[in-house]
Design an enzyme around this catalytic site. Structure first.
Site, short mmCIF file in Angstrom:
data_model
loop_
_atom_site.label_atom_id
_atom_site.label_comp_id
_atom_site.label_asym_id
_atom_site.label_seq_id
_atom_site.Cartn_x
_atom_site.Cartn_y
_atom_site.Cartn_z
N THR A 69 0.93 -1.21 0.03
CA THR A 69 0.09 -0.04 -0.04
C THR A 69 0.87 1.24 -0.14
OG1 THR A 69 -0.21 0.05 2.36
CG2 THR A 69 -1.91 -1.25 1.33
N ASP A 70 0.31 2.35 -0.37
CA ASP A 70 0.83 3.79 -0.08
C ASP A 70 -0.01 4.65 0.79
OD1 ASP A 70 -1.09 4.92 -1.59
OD2 ASP A 70 0.19 4.86 -3.48
N ALA A 71 0.40 5.86 0.96
CA ALA A 71 -0.07 6.90 1.84
C ALA A 71 -1.43 7.29 1.33
CB ALA A 71 0.76 8.19 2.22
#
Lengths: 143, 143, 143, 143
Positions: free
Chosen positions: A25-27
């Site tokens: 995932t990312d921010a």
């Protein structure tokens, strides 16, 4: 670029279930798009294993490896942490020195991402990555 | 898929130099293809910064973020550990809710990889990632 | 495990500025901890380069490479998208076949993460990763 | 730092099998050390799932998340492409706001890497990542 939207591939001969972890995932709270290419590759690797081939043995024995030369990725809907994805693999074209795959990431039958991947066979250690014939045993296993 | 080979883009308005580290490579001894998407994004981020925009501030202030919806990657020649790459960014299309980029990775003027990337603007926290208008200040900065 | 809290190292002889990109973050909205190991390695690589050494040339010429054998990471405060981090490198011990580093990630002088990294020198292609002497030129450059 | 060598943990209550893919390797031909932290986290996540907990639901429902505050990694022998690794998880300490884990990566009973990981429970959206009590249901499930 936005052509006709792809639909979930329900006739795919191979599917790998994977789970979305923090690393994926990312921010933005969703799967980072570049990571789909990693996920799709896991599926191709497992598909190749079901045909009886290990890429480390291809490297060590036949001295060949597959490298991705072209990749097209379409992200349709977000995947999130803990989602279970099914990654499909379909060979769309088999040439003498390259293979093309159509792949999808689905969650409960909903299409989240799709990719077309072209891999070429090359000699290990050949700095120019010149095309090499795909081992005959692999091509035979594809038909 | 292998259409006319792209040539090194010498008129690109923005270029980011990066170095290839261990993290970027794989057991084939070359840059892992999926990592080009990360490298190309660093270049778009720095290009956006030269226009005066920080994505964290867009997230916190305007409550919007850019997500990649389509990516096409072509790997032409391998990059290796310690190579210095120049990553170019060119806006190929600017719509009201999306942007398209043509990007290249070059080493000493030799084209190693090229990508077309389409990003959409979406509301932060909108689970459907519905298209949202690109902040006017950004669109103004593009012309 | 939580010993005395480390303080920002202000006497470090080498520091690499990096920017936090989407690829570095996770769904928690902060830098994914494992990625600090990548960032710290970029700093060691650039530090080595300032001494005149390229790891690809060490691989090809001296046929040696450095592998991380031990890493200890402490995450003290979160880093976010677009943060500018300064990554410091200090050699804490230089042996004949291994080096130890103390590294920090700071943002505007605030310590966000610290690591101790031990790398060993090994022969390329040696499957056992047996310790090998660090090339004399590197050891000379350290003093 | 090199204390007594750890031995393969044969009494671990949880083990996750994973396969080494291209994405996990680097130009040294082996698993890139930082990626062990990702692999070990997959095992903790699946361990937590066997206790009945999803981290996305913890984020959305209890508004808490676990963040790694300390990680110690020891790389003992290299893992390669296509290796099948067994990743073990053992809780070494359970506090009110943090958990400590001892984890190992084994291949056919041979210890390749070991880690000690300390995670803290924090409120989602709390920029200071201040410690928060671990949900009682999780602590109950640990005993």
């Amino acid at each position: 670029m936005p052509a006709a939207a792809p639909t979930a591939d329900t006739s795919a001969p191979f599917s790998l279930p994977v789970r979305v972890y923090w690393e994926d995932t990312d921010a933005g709270g969703i799967v980072y798009y570049a990571n789909y290419l990693k996920l799709f590759e896991r599926a191709r690797t497992e598909w190749l294993r079901t045909l009886g081939f290990s890429q480390q043995r291809l490297l060590d024995g036949e001295r060949v490896m597959f490298v991705v030369t072209d990749a097209t990725l379409r992200c349709i809907a977000p995947a999130r942490l803990d989602d279970r994805l099914d990654l499909t693999v379909r060979v769309s074209r088999a040439g003498g020195a390259s293979l093309e795959f159509a792949q999808q990431a689905q969650r409960d039958g909903t299409l989240l991402a799709a990719a077309e991947i072209r891999v070429g066979c090359v000699q290990r250690g050949d700095d120019t990555l010149r095309a090499s014939r795909i081992p005959a045993a692999i091509l035979r296993a594809l038909v």
